[in-house]
Design an enzyme around this catalytic site. Structure first.
Site, PDB file in Angstrom:
ATOM      1  N   ASN A 153       0.800  -1.223   0.000  1.00 41.19           N
ATOM      2  CA  ASN A 153       0.000   0.000   0.000  1.00 41.19           C
ATOM      3  C   ASN A 153       0.830   1.269   0.000  1.00 41.19           C
ATOM      4  O   ASN A 153       0.407   2.299  -0.507  1.00 41.19           O
ATOM      5  CB  ASN A 153      -0.951  -0.010   1.201  1.00 41.19           C
ATOM      6  CG  ASN A 153      -0.264  -0.380   2.493  1.00 41.19           C
ATOM      7  OD1 ASN A 153       0.478  -1.364   2.562  1.00 41.19           O
ATOM      8  ND2 ASN A 153      -0.481   0.391   3.536  1.00 41.19           N
ATOM      9  N   GLN A 181      -4.718  -3.841  -2.582  1.00 48.53           N
ATOM     10  CA  GLN A 181      -4.250  -2.786  -3.485  1.00 48.53           C
ATOM     11  C   GLN A 181      -4.070  -3.297  -4.908  1.00 48.53           C
ATOM     12  O   GLN A 181      -4.016  -2.504  -5.846  1.00 48.53           O
ATOM     13  CB  GLN A 181      -2.927  -2.193  -2.975  1.00 48.53           C
ATOM     14  CG  GLN A 181      -3.008  -1.571  -1.589  1.00 48.53           C
ATOM     15  CD  GLN A 181      -3.749  -0.233  -1.558  1.00 48.53           C
ATOM     16  OE1 GLN A 181      -4.095   0.342  -2.585  1.00 48.53           O
ATOM     17  NE2 GLN A 181      -4.007   0.262  -0.354  1.00 48.53           N
ATOM     18  N   ALA A 202     -13.922  -3.171  -1.251  1.00 46.44           N
ATOM     19  CA  ALA A 202     -14.585  -2.354  -2.269  1.00 46.44           C
ATOM     20  C   ALA A 202     -14.049  -0.931  -2.337  1.00 46.44           C
ATOM     21  O   ALA A 202     -13.923  -0.360  -3.423  1.00 46.44           O
ATOM     22  CB  ALA A 202     -16.092  -2.317  -1.991  1.00 46.44           C
ATOM     23  N   HIS A 203     -13.703  -0.345  -1.192  1.00 45.35           N
ATOM     24  CA  HIS A 203     -13.435   1.097  -1.194  1.00 45.35           C
ATOM     25  C   HIS A 203     -12.071   1.481  -1.770  1.00 45.35           C
ATOM     26  O   HIS A 203     -11.752   2.663  -1.854  1.00 45.35           O
ATOM     27  CB  HIS A 203     -13.606   1.690   0.217  1.00 45.35           C
ATOM     28  CG  HIS A 203     -12.437   1.487   1.126  1.00 45.35           C
ATOM     29  ND1 HIS A 203     -11.515   2.481   1.391  1.00 45.35           N
ATOM     30  CD2 HIS A 203     -12.037   0.413   1.817  1.00 45.35           C
ATOM     31  CE1 HIS A 203     -10.608   2.021   2.227  1.00 45.35           C
ATOM     32  NE2 HIS A 203     -10.894   0.764   2.505  1.00 45.35           N
ATOM     33  N   THR A 242     -26.267 -10.235   8.991  1.00 43.58           N
ATOM     34  CA  THR A 242     -27.094  -9.858   7.849  1.00 43.58           C
ATOM     35  C   THR A 242     -26.220  -9.225   6.767  1.00 43.58           C
ATOM     36  O   THR A 242     -25.394  -8.363   7.064  1.00 43.58           O
ATOM     37  CB  THR A 242     -28.182  -8.855   8.304  1.00 43.58           C
ATOM     38  OG1 THR A 242     -29.001  -9.508   9.262  1.00 43.58           O
ATOM     39  CG2 THR A 242     -29.024  -8.380   7.134  1.00 43.58           C
ATOM     40  N   CYS A 328      -4.036   4.646   8.068  1.00 47.52           N
ATOM     41  CA  CYS A 328      -4.303   4.238   9.443  1.00 47.52           C
ATOM     42  C   CYS A 328      -3.038   4.347  10.287  1.00 47.52           C
ATOM     43  O   CYS A 328      -3.098   4.534  11.481  1.00 47.52           O
ATOM     44  CB  CYS A 328      -4.887   2.825   9.499  1.00 47.52           C
ATOM     45  SG  CYS A 328      -4.585   1.829   8.072  1.00 47.52           S
TER      46      CYS A 328
END
Lengths: 362, 44
Positions: A153, A181, A202-203, A242, A328
């Site tokens: 990353n 990545q 996904a992001h 869920t 992060c």
């Protein structure tokens, strides 16, 4: 130029308008629970989940039955590393990984060490590569898992995962890769890489935050995996809860678009990336490229500037949204563990990040 | 000890050539300015 310039796509990407458009009906009229088998609302949600699962599987060359949805790559990494280790503790207690892995893998390994597992952290060379043969040498009869990321990353360096995958399969040891990545950015195929588990999210590919997946290779016997989350038995009992249907729909559409545009977009971005590097290296003295220039993501550039202090540089770069490490990690304000592993001195690896006040997208 | 700083640039779907040129110009200007105005003790 109006507004700040966003050059931090490895931290996260905006949701593509085509992705958002696909998601919206699943918040409104098709809001059903995919586990509701008794009525049309549930069927509609289940159909959408099935379609998305196929789109995501297609991106990485998997079968849709091999895709388990999670809340994101951190959970996928945790599930792969801790899940395999805890399920296989009778067979062995040794894990092999690399010092430049994402914290989701490294911290999972640290946690397992507290539980009694032993972990080998392989070092990388100055270009950021792990030596595949070092993986072979590190293996013992007690080794149960190897985890090596596909693309880093921070530097974008692509690890030789196909080579490592071959070594792992020959030895009969499970191989996990954090492909967060790489997936959707460079060709990544689970069969070619011979991986047993792969984390994706996904992001990082213009989908929404809060939805990820773990690829789990189907074989006989099944790959042993102890769940982290228990409950309704969703996702073949591997990950209860869920399903995030709108998120899954968005992830599927994002994967579909990424697959279709991968080669043209990769070429466009590597051209722009090289243009940025050419400008910097031809105009400024004492700039150096971190990580391999040869084998890396097409859109990533990691540069050290001599004679400037990190904090002052970031303050001066107001209006430019960049990072010097994982987002992060930036929050922890520590030197980058990845650059340190490449032999970049501490001072060079000082982490700083600028947050733009607003972002404009065209 | 000469101080140094490392930055990661990661481009994406909405990155334009104009943005890259503007970013490069800004970086060159800021790095040049900081080096000219750096306190002497940073270069001992």
């Amino acid at each position: 130029m109006a507004g700040p310039i966003y050059l931090d796509y490895n931290a996260t990407t905006p949701v593509d308008p085509r992705v958002l458009e696909a998601m919206l009906p699943y918040y409104r009229e098709h809001f059903g629970n995919a586990a509701s088998r008794q009525h049309a609302f549930g069927w509609k949600a289940q159909e959408a989940v099935d379609r998305a699962r196929s789109q995501i599987a297609a991106l990485i060359g998997a079968d849709s039955k091999e895709i388990v949805f999670t809340s994101g790559a951190t959970e996928s990494d945790n599930l792969a590393v801790k899940g395999v280790a805890r399920a296989m503790c009778a067979q062995g207690d040794h894990i092999i990984t690399v010092t430049t892995e994402h914290k989701a893998v490294l911290d999972s390994c640290r946690e397992l060490e507290l539980e009694g597992f032993s972990v080998t952290y392989l070092s990388v060379d100055g270009a950021g590569f792990v030596e595949p043969e070092a993986v072979r040498w590190a293996m013992t009869p007690r080794t149960i898992l190897i985890s090596v990321m596909a693309a880093n990353n921070e530097t974008g360096v692509l690890q030789p995962i196909a080579h490592i995958g071959r070594i792992a399969r020959e030895a009969g040891v499970l191989f996990h890769t954090d492909a967060v990545q790489a997936a959707g950015k460079v060709p990544f195929n689970v069969a070619q890489a011979q991986v047993d588990l792969a984390s994706i999210t996904a992001h990082k590919m213009y989908g929404p935050k809060g939805i990820g997946a773990l690829y789990i290779r189907r074989r006989t016997p099944r790959i042993p995996l102890a769940p982290l989350v228990h409950g309704g038995g969703q996702e073949q009992g591997v990950r209860s809860g869920t399903l995030n249907v709108p998120g899954i729909v968005g992830f599927g559409r994002a994967a579909e678009i990424a697959a279709a545009e991968l080669s043209t977009e990769g070429a466009r971005l590597s051209h722009l990336r090289d243009r940025l590097w050419d400008r910097l290296s031809s105009t400024l003295s004492d700039v150096s490229l971190n990580g391999s220039a040869r084998s890396r993501l097409p859109h990533t550039l990691n540069v050290s500037f001599g004679g400037v202090e990190g904090q002052a540089l970031m303050l001066g770069l107001e209006g430019l949204a960049v990072s010097s490490g994982a987002a992060c990690t930036s929050a922890a304000a520590e030197p980058s563990h990845v650059l340190k592993a490449l032999g970049v001195p501490d001072d060079l690896a000082r982490v700083a990040a600028i947050q733009p006040r607003s972002i404009h997208h065209r | 000890m000469i101080s140094r700083a490392s930055l990661r640039f990661s481009l994406g779907r909405f990155t334009t050539a104009e943005e890259i040129d503007a970013a490069a110009a800004k970086l060159v200007a800021v790095v040049t300015h900081l080096r000219q105005n750096a306190p002497a003790f940073e270069f001992d």
